[in-house]
Design a protein around this motif. Structure first.
Motif, short mmCIF file in Angstrom:
data_model
loop_
_atom_site.label_atom_id
_atom_site.label_comp_id
_atom_site.label_asym_id
_atom_site.label_seq_id
_atom_site.Cartn_x
_atom_site.Cartn_y
_atom_site.Cartn_z
N ILE A 32 0.84 -1.21 0.00
CA ILE A 32 0.00 0.00 0.00
C ILE A 32 0.87 1.26 0.00
N LYS A 33 1.94 1.25 0.79
CA LYS A 33 2.85 2.39 0.82
C LYS A 33 3.58 2.55 -0.52
N ALA A 34 3.92 1.42 -1.16
CA ALA A 34 4.63 1.48 -2.44
C ALA A 34 3.73 1.96 -3.57
N THR A 35 2.41 1.81 -3.39
CA THR A 35 1.45 2.24 -4.42
C THR A 35 0.53 3.33 -3.87
N SER A 36 1.10 4.29 -3.20
CA SER A 36 0.32 5.36 -2.59
C SER A 36 -0.25 6.30 -3.64
N HIS A 37 -1.09 7.24 -3.20
CA HIS A 37 -1.74 8.22 -4.09
C HIS A 37 -0.86 9.43 -4.38
N ASP A 38 0.37 9.44 -3.87
CA ASP A 38 1.25 10.58 -4.09
C ASP A 38 1.77 10.53 -5.53
N GLU A 39 1.35 11.50 -6.36
CA GLU A 39 1.73 11.50 -7.78
C GLU A 39 3.07 12.16 -8.03
N ASN A 40 3.68 12.74 -7.00
CA ASN A 40 4.96 13.42 -7.18
C ASN A 40 6.14 12.46 -7.25
N ARG A 41 6.01 11.31 -6.61
CA ARG A 41 7.13 10.38 -6.57
C ARG A 41 6.63 8.98 -6.25
N ILE A 42 7.53 8.00 -6.49
CA ILE A 42 7.26 6.62 -6.08
C ILE A 42 8.13 6.30 -4.87
N ASP A 43 7.59 5.58 -3.92
CA ASP A 43 8.29 5.25 -2.68
C ASP A 43 9.28 4.11 -2.95
N CYS A 44 10.48 4.46 -3.35
CA CYS A 44 11.48 3.44 -3.73
C CYS A 44 11.86 2.55 -2.55
N LYS A 45 11.84 3.11 -1.35
CA LYS A 45 12.21 2.34 -0.17
C LYS A 45 11.27 1.16 0.03
N ASN A 46 9.98 1.40 -0.04
CA ASN A 46 9.01 0.32 0.16
C ASN A 46 8.93 -0.60 -1.06
N VAL A 47 9.22 -0.07 -2.24
CA VAL A 47 9.29 -0.94 -3.42
C VAL A 47 10.40 -1.96 -3.24
N GLN A 48 11.57 -1.52 -2.77
CA GLN A 48 12.68 -2.42 -2.54
C GLN A 48 12.36 -3.42 -1.42
N ARG A 49 11.57 -3.00 -0.46
CA ARG A 49 11.17 -3.91 0.60
C ARG A 49 10.28 -5.03 0.06
N VAL A 50 9.43 -4.71 -0.90
CA VAL A 50 8.60 -5.75 -1.53
C VAL A 50 9.50 -6.76 -2.25
N PHE A 51 10.48 -6.27 -2.98
CA PHE A 51 11.40 -7.16 -3.68
C PHE A 51 12.18 -8.03 -2.69
N LEU B 149 5.38 -1.71 -10.06
CA LEU B 149 5.78 -2.68 -9.04
C LEU B 149 5.81 -4.10 -9.61
N ILE B 150 4.77 -4.49 -10.34
CA ILE B 150 4.75 -5.83 -10.92
C ILE B 150 5.80 -5.97 -12.01
N PHE C 205 8.83 -8.82 -12.12
CA PHE C 205 9.22 -9.63 -13.28
C PHE C 205 10.73 -9.59 -13.50
N CYS C 206 11.31 -8.41 -13.31
CA CYS C 206 12.73 -8.23 -13.61
C CYS C 206 13.64 -8.92 -12.59
N ILE C 207 13.10 -9.34 -11.46
CA ILE C 207 13.90 -10.06 -10.48
C ILE C 207 14.39 -11.38 -11.07
N GLY C 208 13.53 -12.00 -11.89
CA GLY C 208 13.93 -13.23 -12.58
C GLY C 208 13.72 -14.50 -11.80
N LEU C 209 12.85 -14.49 -10.81
CA LEU C 209 12.58 -15.71 -10.05
C LEU C 209 11.76 -16.69 -10.89
N PRO C 210 12.08 -17.99 -10.86
CA PRO C 210 11.34 -18.98 -11.66
C PRO C 210 9.84 -18.99 -11.36
N VAL C 211 9.49 -18.81 -10.10
CA VAL C 211 8.07 -18.85 -9.74
C VAL C 211 7.31 -17.68 -10.35
N VAL C 212 7.97 -16.56 -10.53
CA VAL C 212 7.35 -15.39 -11.16
C VAL C 212 7.22 -15.60 -12.67
#
Length: 393
Positions: A38-57, A93-94, A98-105
């Motif tokens: 939710i934090k990585a896909t927030s409504h803030d249109e000025n920027r993307i939360d790279c910290k939480n995106v990396q946490r998802v990865f 985010l998705i 994909f770019c992580i390259g995990l077989p399950v993905v």
């Protein structure tokens, strides 16, 4: 109005986070991971939360078991949202997953949500059109990409079970067509008006530029391999299909150059670092046309020999002549060269023969963006062998 919109987005994100934290944990739900999404896909249109995106990865790299709760949480958020900002961040985010390259993905197949008919619910139709088109085209590409990668993994797994099986020419041509379609879809992802040149859109375009380089590199590498097989086989049907692909690739190269120039103009960072794109050569197209017309000899290496040379002395079997020499051989004067190569003949990616002598070398590159190619010299091995006297004087 803008302040009210920002405040509304913040409130919605907080409510979603509270709902996620109090949800029950299970195989398909992980409250902590949902909060990060939710934090990585927030409504803030000025920027993307790279910290939480990396946490998802990081969660996903820890264990592939987190893919199910990730897909569930992201799908629910994408299906409910009416904001182009949330939808675009979800796609980015998705895409990163994909770019992580995990077989399950890679085995996922179709995307678990549908944004093909996305409409922003907070903008006027005249202004929302460009954002809606951007989100829809981005989703369409990622959906097709996921299906393509999934099919490749299935084919590879099937071939491993049955043993190493080489793909037919038609199967490789079909892959080229799919890669070409993916490039066309990537070129459709762009801002439609000047008002869309905001930070979040430019960040998404950075991802698109990287993806274009990756897909176009695979496409050009595949072209080189398929051309080599076609030159060896000389099949007319496959040559016709390949000719259409190359003709489209020429136009596509021009479109790609214009697209990159457009990205430079609007301020996309990755576009400013793009090297020159290598185009499809006219020689490849001309050679395929010769194969289709049946005018191309099986040995393409003799094309470089000059037919207007002086007369040559060669030895031929003369059993059909009335006058025979003692050895059954006679000397014949001819205006056409009979060429005998002492060195090894190597075919390049176009099938053109290259003789490895003092000046001999073969140059093969698989990088379509590389301007200067490294030359790999060929080391000729001399074989000492006594030759018989073929002409009796």
């Amino acid at each position: 109005m803008r302040v009210w919109k920002l405040a509304t987005g913040v409130i919605k994100d907080k409510n979603s986070i509270w709902a996620a934290r109090f949800s029950r944990k299970g195989p398909w739900r992980n409250p902590d991971l949902e909060t990060v999404i939710i934090k990585a896909t927030s409504h803030d249109e000025n920027r993307i939360d790279c910290k939480n995106v990396q946490r998802v990865f990081k969660w996903l790299r820890t264990s592939p078991l987190y893919l199910k709760p990730l897909v569930w949480a992201l799908s629910i958020r994408m299906q409910k949202t009416k904001s182009w900002v949330v939808a675009l961040k979800g796609l980015m985010l998705i895409h990163g997953v994909f770019c992580i390259g995990l077989p399950v993905v890679q085995k996922m197949g179709r995307l678990p949500f549908d944004l093909s008919n996305f409409n922003d619910g907070y903008l006027k139709d005249s202004k929302a059109y460009g954002y809606n088109a951007f989100v829809r085209s981005y989703f369409a590409y990622l959906d097709k990409r996921s299906v393509f990668v999934s099919s490749e993994v299935k084919n590879l797994k099937k071939n491993n079970k049955e043993g190493e099986v080489e793909e037919t020419l038609m199967e490789e041509l079909e892959k080229l067509q799919k890669l070409q379609e993916m490039i066309d879809m990537l070129l459709q992802i762009k801002p439609r008006n000047v008002n869309m040149n905001v930070g979040l859109i430019l960040e998404a375009m950075d991802c698109i530029i990287v993806e274009i380089f990756d897909v176009y590199s695979k496409f050009c590498n595949k072209i080189a391999k398929v051309l080599m097989r076609i030159y060896d086989v000389g099949a007319k049907m496959e040559s016709c299909a390949m000719l259409k692909i190359l003709q489209r690739a020429v136009t596509q190269g021009d479109e790609l150059a214009c697209y990159i120039e457009f990205c430079r103009d609007i301020g996309v960072l990755n576009a400013s670092q793009c090297p020159k794109i290598e185009r499809i050569s006219d020689e490849d197209i001309q050679d395929l046309e010769k194969i289709i017309k049946g005018a191309l000899n099986d040995n393409k290496s003799l094309e470089g020999v000059n037919e207007n040379q002086d007369k040559a002395i060669v030895v031929r079997d003369s059993l059909h002549r009335k006058e025979l020499s003692q050895n059954g051989l006679t000397t014949v004067i001819t205006h056409q060269w009979e060429v005998f190569f002492d060195d090894i003949m190597v075919n390049d990616v176009k099938g053109n023969g290259i003789i490895n002598g003092d000046k001999g070398s073969i140059v093969i590159t698989t990088n379509p963006f590389e301007e200067s190619y490294s030359i790999v010299p060929y080391c000729h091995v001399n074989i000492n062998q006594s030759l018989p006297d073929l002409i009796s004087l």
